[in-house]
Design an enzyme around this catalytic site. Structure first.
Site, PDB file in Angstrom:
ATOM      1  N   TYR A 116      60.842  99.542  -9.408  1.00 40.85           N
ATOM      2  CA  TYR A 116      60.598 100.868  -9.970  1.00 40.85           C
ATOM      3  C   TYR A 116      59.152 101.295  -9.746  1.00 40.85           C
ATOM      4  CZ  TYR A 116      58.672 104.066 -13.352  1.00 40.85           C
ATOM      5  OH  TYR A 116      57.943 105.076 -13.916  1.00 40.85           O
ATOM      6  N   LYS A 153      56.812 104.736  -7.559  1.00 40.47           N
ATOM      7  CA  LYS A 153      55.721 105.627  -7.931  1.00 40.47           C
ATOM      8  C   LYS A 153      54.507 105.421  -7.036  1.00 40.47           C
ATOM      9  CE  LYS A 153      57.905 107.825 -11.125  1.00 40.47           C
ATOM     10  NZ  LYS A 153      58.227 109.249 -10.939  1.00 40.47           N
ATOM     11  N   THR A 199      52.960 106.549 -12.868  1.00 41.67           N
ATOM     12  CA  THR A 199      52.811 105.490 -13.866  1.00 41.67           C
ATOM     13  C   THR A 199      51.541 104.697 -13.620  1.00 41.67           C
ATOM     14  OG1 THR A 199      53.763 103.407 -14.705  1.00 41.67           O
ATOM     15  CG2 THR A 199      54.279 103.993 -12.439  1.00 41.67           C
TER      16      THR A 199
END
Length: 401
Positions: free
Chosen positions: A184, A188, A147
């Site tokens: 979250y 990544k 991301t």
């Protein structure tokens, strides 16, 4: 050749599977544990577009698109034994890893959700990377959708990859600092570091595709009357991206809710252009896989939140949804005027040209959502966090046909 695609039941995973299968005679092995369906149900929402069973989806891919090279394996990537067996049996030449708990707001709900998100995402990626090493598959091209959120919101242009550090005459490229703003997004950041380490230790060719905010409902393969080919569309506060949530609000006659000024620019890309890049990377192995750890900023254009909102309101009017943008106090700690600059030349070279611009993607969204107004209206309490929901007065809503 065999391509293994994880997260195949997801918003990006399913149309990517169709694109790869349509352009190749390779075996495409799809993997999912249907976690996304459960998470969305858990927070009391649903996909606006009905999501068919995997058997129905595969049947439609065969009958409508003539695709006979897709097969599906259900399983949990956090279970190492499952991953090892999966890799040993199918011996993939390429892995497209699109499986994750993808919601920053969901990861912020409480400690349990934060722990679950980090365990789920990190364990799955580690199992795949170590599985390639331990099953003698280190020549496989590993492609992951991470991301652009790993970058945070720095006050300088974001490179496509590492940052150059200098000390007198010496210089070297180092990983970009992990400035992620949610539990979250940190998964990544950790995934990126683990992939870099796997490349260094195991010599696995890695493509780290840093995906921005994706908008749209259709790709070339899903466009048409066959509802079984459609991908999911989430519109709630936790799993709906900002553009999808705004469009759903308009369909429900709800004010398009911009937090604060909304002048901060965010990176966006259409579903069509996101799928195209992943498919090209997956199919590039027919020539030669990358011999390095390569980062792609999967973004076509930065757009301010208020610009996105105003565009959605304008397009909504074409479909007879007459709503307005309303600004509310921002529940997030962020710079509401940040002007993000992000390098994307490597990704644009990969896809060639942008094929769908924001306004066109928004029209696709309204074409789709107009068929599911009842589903959206019955879940309109999922648009906002409770701290803002109570501030929307009944008269702020407008009637829609």
């Amino acid at each position: 050749m065999t391509v293994l695609l994880t997260g195949a039941d997801g918003y990006i995973g399913w149309p990517t599977a169709l694109r790869i299968a349509d352009r190749s005679d390779d075996r495409i092995i799809l993997v999912d544990n249907f976690g996304r369906r459960g998470w969305v149900d858990e927070i009391g929402s649903t996909s606006a577009v009905p999501v068919c069973s995997m058997d129905e989806r595969l049947g439609a891919a065969k009958s409508a698109l003539g695709l006979h090279n897709l097969s599906f394996v259900e399983g949990d990537l956090t279970e190492k034994a499952f991953v090892d067996n999966l890799l040993a049996v199918h011996q993939p030449d390429t892995v497209v890893h699109a499986a994750a708990q993808p919601s920053a707001p969901y990861s912020q709900i409480n400690g349990e959700c934060a722990n679950y998100t980090q365990h789920n995402n990190l364990q799955a990626t580690r199992n795949l990377l170590w599985g390639l090493e331990e099953n003698d598959l280190t020549d496989a091209h590993f492609i992951e959708t991470t991301t652009t959120g790993v970058y945070g919101a720095p006050e300088f242009p974001i490179p496509e990859g590492g940052a150059v550090m200098e000390n007198g005459k010496e210089r070297d490229e180092v990983p970009f600092p992990a400035m992620a703003g949610s539990w979250y997004h940190l998964t990544k950041s950790h995934d990126a570091a683990n992939m870099r380490l796997a490349h260094k230790q195991f010599d696995i060719p890695i493509s780290d595709v840093r995906t921005s905010i994706v908008y749209g409902t259709e790709t070339e393969e899903t466009r048409g009357e066959n509802y079984r080919l459609k991908t999911r569309f989430d519109f709630d506060y936790y799993f709906g991206t900002v553009s999808h949530r705004f469009a759903a609000q308009a369909v429900a006659g709800y004010p398009v809710t911009v937090y604060g000024k909304g002048e901060q620019r965010k990176p966006f890309i259409s579903l069509e252009d996101a799928v195209e890049g992943l498919a090209r990377l997956a199919l590039s192995d027919h020539a030669a896989p990358p011999d390095d750890y390569v980062v792609y900023n999967q973004v076509t254009r930065p757009i301010s939140i208020v610009e996105a909102a105003n565009t959605i309101v304008d397009v909504a009017a074409e479909f007879d949804y007459n709503v307005a943008v309303e600004h509310f106090e921002n529940p997030r700690d962020e710079d509401e005027t940040h002007k993000m600059e992000m390098e994307n030349s490597r990704y644009m070279d990969l896809i060639g040209n942008q094929t769908q611009f924001f306004e066109g993607g928004v029209r696709d969204i309204f074409e789709t959502l107009s068929q599911y107004k009842e589903t959206i209206s019955s879940h309109e309490d999922r648009f906002l966090p409770s701290v803002l929901e109570e501030r929307i007065e009944p008269e702020s809503k407008v009637a829609v046909n």
